[in-house]
Design an enzyme around this catalytic site. Structure first.
Site, PDB file in Angstrom:
ATOM      1  N   ARG A 116      65.914 101.900 -97.952  1.00  0.00           N
ATOM      2  CA  ARG A 116      66.845 100.794 -97.673  1.00  0.00           C
ATOM      3  C   ARG A 116      68.226 101.073 -98.274  1.00  0.00           C
ATOM      4  O   ARG A 116      69.189 100.372 -98.004  1.00  0.00           O
ATOM      5  CB  ARG A 116      66.269  99.466 -98.181  1.00  0.00           C
ATOM      6  CG  ARG A 116      67.100  98.256 -97.801  1.00  0.00           C
ATOM      7  CD  ARG A 116      66.347  96.921 -97.821  1.00  0.00           C
ATOM      8  NE  ARG A 116      65.319  96.829 -98.821  1.00  0.00           N
ATOM      9  CZ  ARG A 116      65.518  96.660-100.133  1.00  0.00           C
ATOM     10  NH1 ARG A 116      66.755  96.555-100.606  1.00  0.00           N
ATOM     11  NH2 ARG A 116      64.510  96.591-100.973  1.00  0.00           N
ATOM     12  N   TYR A 142      83.422  88.388 -78.560  1.00  0.00           N
ATOM     13  CA  TYR A 142      82.005  88.490 -78.234  1.00  0.00           C
ATOM     14  C   TYR A 142      81.316  87.207 -78.669  1.00  0.00           C
ATOM     15  O   TYR A 142      81.527  86.727 -79.787  1.00  0.00           O
ATOM     16  CB  TYR A 142      81.381  89.696 -78.940  1.00  0.00           C
ATOM     17  CG  TYR A 142      79.903  89.716 -78.719  1.00  0.00           C
ATOM     18  CD1 TYR A 142      79.393  89.761 -77.425  1.00  0.00           C
ATOM     19  CD2 TYR A 142      79.017  89.609 -79.781  1.00  0.00           C
ATOM     20  CE1 TYR A 142      78.032  89.716 -77.200  1.00  0.00           C
ATOM     21  CE2 TYR A 142      77.654  89.579 -79.563  1.00  0.00           C
ATOM     22  CZ  TYR A 142      77.168  89.623 -78.271  1.00  0.00           C
ATOM     23  OH  TYR A 142      75.819  89.571 -78.052  1.00  0.00           O
ATOM     24  N   ASP A 182      87.540  94.093 -84.643  1.00  0.00           N
ATOM     25  CA  ASP A 182      86.413  94.579 -83.852  1.00  0.00           C
ATOM     26  C   ASP A 182      86.993  95.538 -82.819  1.00  0.00           C
ATOM     27  O   ASP A 182      87.693  95.127 -81.892  1.00  0.00           O
ATOM     28  CB  ASP A 182      85.689  93.393 -83.193  1.00  0.00           C
ATOM     29  CG  ASP A 182      84.454  93.816 -82.394  1.00  0.00           C
ATOM     30  OD1 ASP A 182      84.410  94.977 -81.938  1.00  0.00           O
ATOM     31  OD2 ASP A 182      83.554  92.977 -82.221  1.00  0.00           O
ATOM     32  N   LYS A 207      77.609 100.195 -78.041  1.00  0.00           N
ATOM     33  CA  LYS A 207      78.414 100.346 -76.818  1.00  0.00           C
ATOM     34  C   LYS A 207      78.915 101.791 -76.686  1.00  0.00           C
ATOM     35  O   LYS A 207      78.132 102.689 -76.528  1.00  0.00           O
ATOM     36  CB  LYS A 207      79.546  99.319 -76.837  1.00  0.00           C
ATOM     37  CG  LYS A 207      79.094  97.897 -77.180  1.00  0.00           C
ATOM     38  CD  LYS A 207      78.133  97.358 -76.148  1.00  0.00           C
ATOM     39  CE  LYS A 207      77.888  95.866 -76.230  1.00  0.00           C
ATOM     40  NZ  LYS A 207      76.793  95.440 -77.070  1.00  0.00           N
TER      41      LYS A 207
END
Ligand code: PLP
Length: 361
Positions: A51, A102, A173, A198
């Site tokens: 992690r 978004y 973003d 994307k």
């Protein structure tokens, strides 16, 4: 394009995309970092636990960091990265946020505001004066540029300078532009965020997010949060994303060429009432004369264009965004967001043009 000072002599983005983050050139070393499925590492080193770190994350973070000009951290998804960034805002502080972005980002902001966690001041990112006026007493200015799906473009440089003067940090973003077409950190932004799902991964086979910053304190805070909240990237996903990044420049260049070729044809078509295109990138949005019904018919009538919600892959996809209840009502009902792929553009137009022609009969 400004190059990263770590790349000396300076390298072009295409070279960085292909070469950064590879294992050292030693006899018998693999050219690509192998996938390492590991939840734990032998104690005494820097990694310790799965992690906290994984060697498979490292080339992805190295390539993206160099392309954006900062240090990158991968997250489980774009929205996991958004959540980590909004968590940097102290309780009750103001976030200046886009009216269009978004929808998952907008929903996170709305949910946090409803819970009293932070206050949201909504702006049109393309109206620079309004964004600047909203920066007073804000802790964070969140920009998405171009915005999804309205394709509004922000003047990042002007906004960042004014936001800093007001004491706010600026997040961009950069999912639609990619670091090849826009490098927000060099324009003054403090943090860049990506849905690596994307363009960066680029093949519609991995969900992944990322943040990039030049500020060590911010990097450490986000790294600490990733360890603690556990929104870590998948090993396979980062491996796939590195494979995707190696051709980012080719894919983005071709998608942009295709988009630029399609835009005037769309503008001239009788079934299309409006075309939005920022002039760069592979995302185009059209509105249809026949309204939502025509848009729905279009998305069901093509052979090559796939009706699908994601974007930035090698294949051309499109979607009527208002089919989602939570998409802002200011997005036109008939707006179809198109993610132009890397296929042959004449094949793409033959398919799309024929479906548009049908709408005018
Ligand atoms: N930001 C933008 C601009 C997006 O288009 C998306 C997803 O569509 C996200 C963030 C969220 O990323 P993810 O789906 O990887 O969580």
């Amino acid at each position: 394009m400004l190059s990263d000072p770590r790349d000396f002599p300076p390298l072009q983005p295409a070279t960085i995309a292909v070469t950064a983050g590879r294992p050292p050139h030693e006899p018998d070393a693999p050219l690509n970092t192998p996938l390492t499925p590991a939840s734990v590492f032998v104690a005494g080193g820097k990694r310790e636990y799965g992690r906290y770190a994984n060697p498979t994350w490292e080339p992805f973070e190295a390539v993206l960091g160099r392309l954006e000009g900062g240090r990158a951290l991968a997250f489980a998804s774009g929205l996991a990265a958004v959540a980590a960034l909004l968590d940097l805002v102290a309780p009750g502080e103001v976030v200046v946020a886009p009216r269009h972005a978004y929808l998952g980002t907008l929903q996170q902001l709305a949910t946090l505001e409803q819970r009293g966690r932070l206050r949201v001041r909504v702006v049109n990112v393309a109206e620079t004066d309004d964004v600047v006026a909203a920066c007073d007493d804000a802790a964070m200015v969140w920009l998405e540029s171009p915005t999804n799906p309205a394709l509004e473009v922000a003047d990042i440089e002007t906004i960042a300078a004014r936001a800093h003067a007001a004491g706010a940090r600026v997040v961009v973003d950069n999912t639609f532009a990619t670091p090849l077409l826009q490098q927000p950190l060099w324009l003054g932004a403090d943090i860049v965020m990506h849905s690596a799902t994307k363009y960066l991964a680029g093949h519609s086979d991995a969900v992944l997010g990322a943040v990039v910053t030049q500020d060590d304190e911010t990097y450490d805070a986000l790294d600490g949060q990733r360890r603690l909240m556990g929104a870590i990237p998948g090993t396979l996903e980062t491996w796939l994303a590195v494979r995707g990044l190696r051709t980012l420049h080719l894919r983005v260049e071709r998608a942009q060429l295709n988009a630029r070729s399609l835009v005037p044809r769309l503008q001239a078509h009788a079934a299309v009432s409006a075309v939005r295109y920022p002039g760069f990138g592979g995302i185009v949005a059209i509105e249809l004369e026949g309204g939502a019904a025509a848009a729905d018919t279009l998305t069901r009538s093509t052979r090559l264009w796939v009706h699908a919600t994601s974007l930035g892959g090698v294949e051309s996809t499109f979607e009527r965004r208002r089919r989602w209840q939570s998409e802002p009502a200011t997005i036109p009902d008939s707006l179809v967001r198109m993610s132009v792929g890397v296929e042959d553009v004449e094949d793409l137009w033959a398919d799309l043009g024929a479906a548009l022609d049908e709408l005018t009969r």
